[in-house]
Design a protein around this motif. Structure first.
Motif, PDB file in Angstrom:
ATOM      1  N   ALA A   1     -40.189  28.741 -62.043  1.00 28.84           N
ATOM      2  CA  ALA A   1     -38.988  27.776 -62.151  1.00 28.84           C
ATOM      3  C   ALA A   1     -37.789  28.227 -62.747  1.00 28.84           C
ATOM      4  O   ALA A   1     -36.749  27.687 -62.402  1.00 28.84           O
ATOM      5  CB  ALA A   1     -39.537  26.613 -62.910  1.00 28.84           C
ATOM      6  N   CYS A   2     -37.448  29.394 -62.969  1.00 27.72           N
ATOM      7  CA  CYS A   2     -36.306  29.987 -63.733  1.00 27.72           C
ATOM      8  C   CYS A   2     -35.437  30.835 -62.214  1.00 27.72           C
ATOM      9  O   CYS A   2     -34.241  31.007 -62.329  1.00 27.72           O
ATOM     10  CB  CYS A   2     -36.315  31.182 -64.568  1.00 27.72           C
ATOM     11  SG  CYS A   2     -37.201  32.617 -63.737  1.00 27.72           S
ATOM     12  N   VAL A   3     -36.218  30.575 -60.966  1.00 29.08           N
ATOM     13  CA  VAL A   3     -35.318  30.838 -59.853  1.00 29.08           C
ATOM     14  C   VAL A   3     -34.312  29.837 -59.344  1.00 29.08           C
ATOM     15  O   VAL A   3     -33.243  30.183 -58.719  1.00 29.08           O
ATOM     16  CB  VAL A   3     -36.198  31.021 -58.647  1.00 29.08           C
ATOM     17  CG1 VAL A   3     -37.480  32.316 -58.975  1.00 29.08           C
ATOM     18  CG2 VAL A   3     -37.177  29.806 -58.231  1.00 29.08           C
ATOM     19  N   TYR A   4     -34.253  28.594 -59.745  1.00 26.96           N
ATOM     20  CA  TYR A   4     -33.467  27.635 -59.586  1.00 26.96           C
ATOM     21  C   TYR A   4     -31.876  27.848 -59.997  1.00 26.96           C
ATOM     22  O   TYR A   4     -31.871  28.534 -61.024  1.00 26.96           O
ATOM     23  CB  TYR A   4     -33.762  26.091 -60.108  1.00 26.96           C
ATOM     24  CG  TYR A   4     -35.188  25.642 -59.513  1.00 26.96           C
ATOM     25  CD1 TYR A   4     -34.893  25.532 -57.975  1.00 26.96           C
ATOM     26  CD2 TYR A   4     -36.082  25.494 -60.057  1.00 26.96           C
ATOM     27  CE1 TYR A   4     -36.284  24.995 -57.573  1.00 26.96           C
ATOM     28  CE2 TYR A   4     -37.361  25.225 -59.629  1.00 26.96           C
ATOM     29  CZ  TYR A   4     -37.442  24.763 -58.307  1.00 26.96           C
ATOM     30  OH  TYR A   4     -38.445  24.532 -57.603  1.00 26.96           O
ATOM     31  N   LYS A   5     -30.870  27.544 -59.168  1.00 27.82           N
ATOM     32  CA  LYS A   5     -29.576  27.726 -59.451  1.00 27.82           C
ATOM     33  C   LYS A   5     -29.008  27.421 -60.713  1.00 27.82           C
ATOM     34  O   LYS A   5     -29.732  26.244 -61.088  1.00 27.82           O
ATOM     35  CB  LYS A   5     -28.714  27.025 -58.416  1.00 27.82           C
ATOM     36  CG  LYS A   5     -27.237  27.168 -58.224  1.00 27.82           C
ATOM     37  CD  LYS A   5     -26.591  26.506 -57.365  1.00 27.82           C
ATOM     38  CE  LYS A   5     -24.868  26.861 -57.402  1.00 27.82           C
ATOM     39  NZ  LYS A   5     -24.031  26.040 -56.489  1.00 27.82           N
TER      40      LYS A   5
ATOM     41  N   ASN B   1     -30.107  32.471 -59.337  1.00 24.67           N
ATOM     42  CA  ASN B   1     -30.057  32.360 -60.911  1.00 24.67           C
ATOM     43  C   ASN B   1     -29.138  33.543 -61.279  1.00 24.67           C
ATOM     44  O   ASN B   1     -29.679  34.622 -61.328  1.00 24.67           O
ATOM     45  CB  ASN B   1     -31.010  32.510 -61.789  1.00 24.67           C
ATOM     46  CG  ASN B   1     -30.946  32.284 -63.066  1.00 24.67           C
ATOM     47  OD1 ASN B   1     -30.072  32.687 -63.868  1.00 24.67           O
ATOM     48  ND2 ASN B   1     -31.936  31.733 -63.822  1.00 24.67           N
ATOM     49  N   PRO B   2     -27.820  33.502 -61.437  1.00 27.29           N
ATOM     50  CA  PRO B   2     -27.073  34.832 -61.684  1.00 27.29           C
ATOM     51  C   PRO B   2     -27.100  35.400 -62.974  1.00 27.29           C
ATOM     52  O   PRO B   2     -26.581  36.328 -62.983  1.00 27.29           O
ATOM     53  CB  PRO B   2     -25.479  34.205 -61.552  1.00 27.29           C
ATOM     54  CG  PRO B   2     -25.684  32.726 -61.870  1.00 27.29           C
ATOM     55  CD  PRO B   2     -27.075  32.236 -61.590  1.00 27.29           C
ATOM     56  N   TYR B   3     -27.934  35.014 -63.895  1.00 23.66           N
ATOM     57  CA  TYR B   3     -27.876  35.286 -65.425  1.00 23.66           C
ATOM     58  C   TYR B   3     -28.970  36.019 -65.745  1.00 23.66           C
ATOM     59  O   TYR B   3     -29.102  36.874 -66.652  1.00 23.66           O
ATOM     60  CB  TYR B   3     -27.758  34.066 -66.166  1.00 23.66           C
ATOM     61  CG  TYR B   3     -26.588  33.117 -66.226  1.00 23.66           C
ATOM     62  CD1 TYR B   3     -25.291  33.680 -66.470  1.00 23.66           C
ATOM     63  CD2 TYR B   3     -26.712  31.986 -65.503  1.00 23.66           C
ATOM     64  CE1 TYR B   3     -24.345  32.693 -66.295  1.00 23.66           C
ATOM     65  CE2 TYR B   3     -25.836  31.067 -65.229  1.00 23.66           C
ATOM     66  CZ  TYR B   3     -24.367  31.527 -65.717  1.00 23.66           C
ATOM     67  OH  TYR B   3     -23.374  30.917 -65.545  1.00 23.66           O
TER      68      TYR B   3
END
Length: 345
Positions: free
Chosen positions: A100-104, A120-122
């Motif tokens: 679920a960490c793939v979300y923007k 997710n850019p981080y």
């Protein structure tokens, strides 16, 4: 159901293995056998490293066909290609375990569905998982490969506590601080909303998706429906330990700037912005499913397990001293500023 798991002894896959055997499924595992969880009795085990032993695995399953194959170990798109080469004519359904960490981030809305924007850019981990999803979808479109993508939320078990930040050596240092009456660092003000899921609930949802023709071609989230703030999570742990809840709040950005750790990934890239996973699609695919284990119910045996096993009580002096130093410095700065700018009479 004839089920092949690559992994099968990790935090979430071990629960799937146990429940599959309990439900009398025919379980096969490809595993190195290096995880904390033991290999369950009753499984057909192929002792191999899928990263290096593809030829051996191909021979071992030459005459086998599976209702479902699920890989819990894939981290990069080239591993998706490897799995396709190994399993494309061996199963009715291939499941990739994403996250679920793939979300923007920042999130456009705190409620997340499978159609919420991604990117997710981080966090490199999140970027790699999304690249895997895209590679799998591309392969499926080209070759009619029957896939399902699962995006788990923050999942825990008796060996892994769902804490917001830790050092490199795990969560025991945080628990030790609480037991000793020292302050616990919590990012922000602890009010952001989060969801933690016990691995037994993940397993029940997973086995409703595995072998389910309606799930082929779908992306599905799995999480609990219990919504908690980080304050509630840590307060529950303190109550079960029978110690006071002593939070010390620090901004996530400052933690990232001051920390010897990559807190940007797990905090700014995931945990400090309120995020609630919507399970509507899961419940349509698996009628009657609901997460049964509340956080209080699930974390209690996890804490008992930690405190009963000295091997899990791994001290982390670097993280511990950093917490003390951070708390001391910020506390002193606050006192100095207060003296410098006294309240008006």
């Amino acid at each position: 159901m004839k089920l092949l798991l690559i992994g099968g002894t990790g935090i979430i896959s071990s629960a799937v293995s146990d429940l599959a055997l309990h439900r009398n499924h025919e379980l096969w595992l490809i595993t190195r056998g290096l995880a904390l969880h033991t290999i369950p009795s009753g499984a057909h085990v192929i002792h191999a490293d899928i990263q290096t032993d593809s030829d051996f695995i191909s021979t071992a399953i030459k005459n086998e066909y599976f209702d479902c194959i699920a890989d819990f170990t894939v981290q990069t798109p080239d591993q998706i290609e490897r799995d396709y080469d190994l399993f494309h004519n061996k199963t009715k359904q291939y499941i990739f375990i994403s996250s679920a960490c793939v979300y923007k981030r920042p999130l456009p809305h705190y409620i997340l569905t499978e159609d919420s924007p991604v990117g997710n850019p981080y966090w490199n981990y999140a970027q790699n998982k999304l690249a895997c999803e895209e590679k799998l979808q591309k392969i499926a479109n080209l070759h009619s490969f029957p896939f399902t993508i699962i995006r788990p939320g923050h999942t825990y078990d008796d060996t892994w506590l769902p804490l917001c930040i830790t050092g490199y050596r795990g969560g025991y240092a945080v628990i030790q601080r609480m037991l000793e009456g020292r302050a616990t660092i919590i990012p922000g003000d602890g009010t952001s909303l989060w969801t933690v899921t016990h691995n037994s609930d993940f397993a029940a949802a997973f086995l409703g998706i595995a072998g389910n023709p309606a799930a082929v071609g779908e992306i599905v989230q799995i999480s609990s429906d219990e919504i908690l703030s980080w304050n509630q999570i840590y307060h529950t742990i303190a109550e079960l330990l029978d110690v006071p809840f002593r939070p010390f709040y620090v901004s996530s950005l400052f933690l990232h700037q001051a920390g010897p750790y990559d807190f940007q990934s797990c905090l700014i890239g995931e945990r400090v912005q309120s995020a609630v996973l919507c399970n509507d699609k899961l419940k349509k695919l698996v009628p009657g499913f609901h997460a049964k284990t509340s956080f209080r119910t699930g974390i209690k045996p996890a804490l008992e397990h930690l405190l009963a096993d000295p091997a899990l009580q791994i001290a982390d002096p670097v993280f511990d001293s950093w917490c003390d130093r951070l708390i001391d410095v910020l506390g002193n700065v606050a006192k100095e500023l207060k003296r410098e700018f006294p309240e008006p009479l």
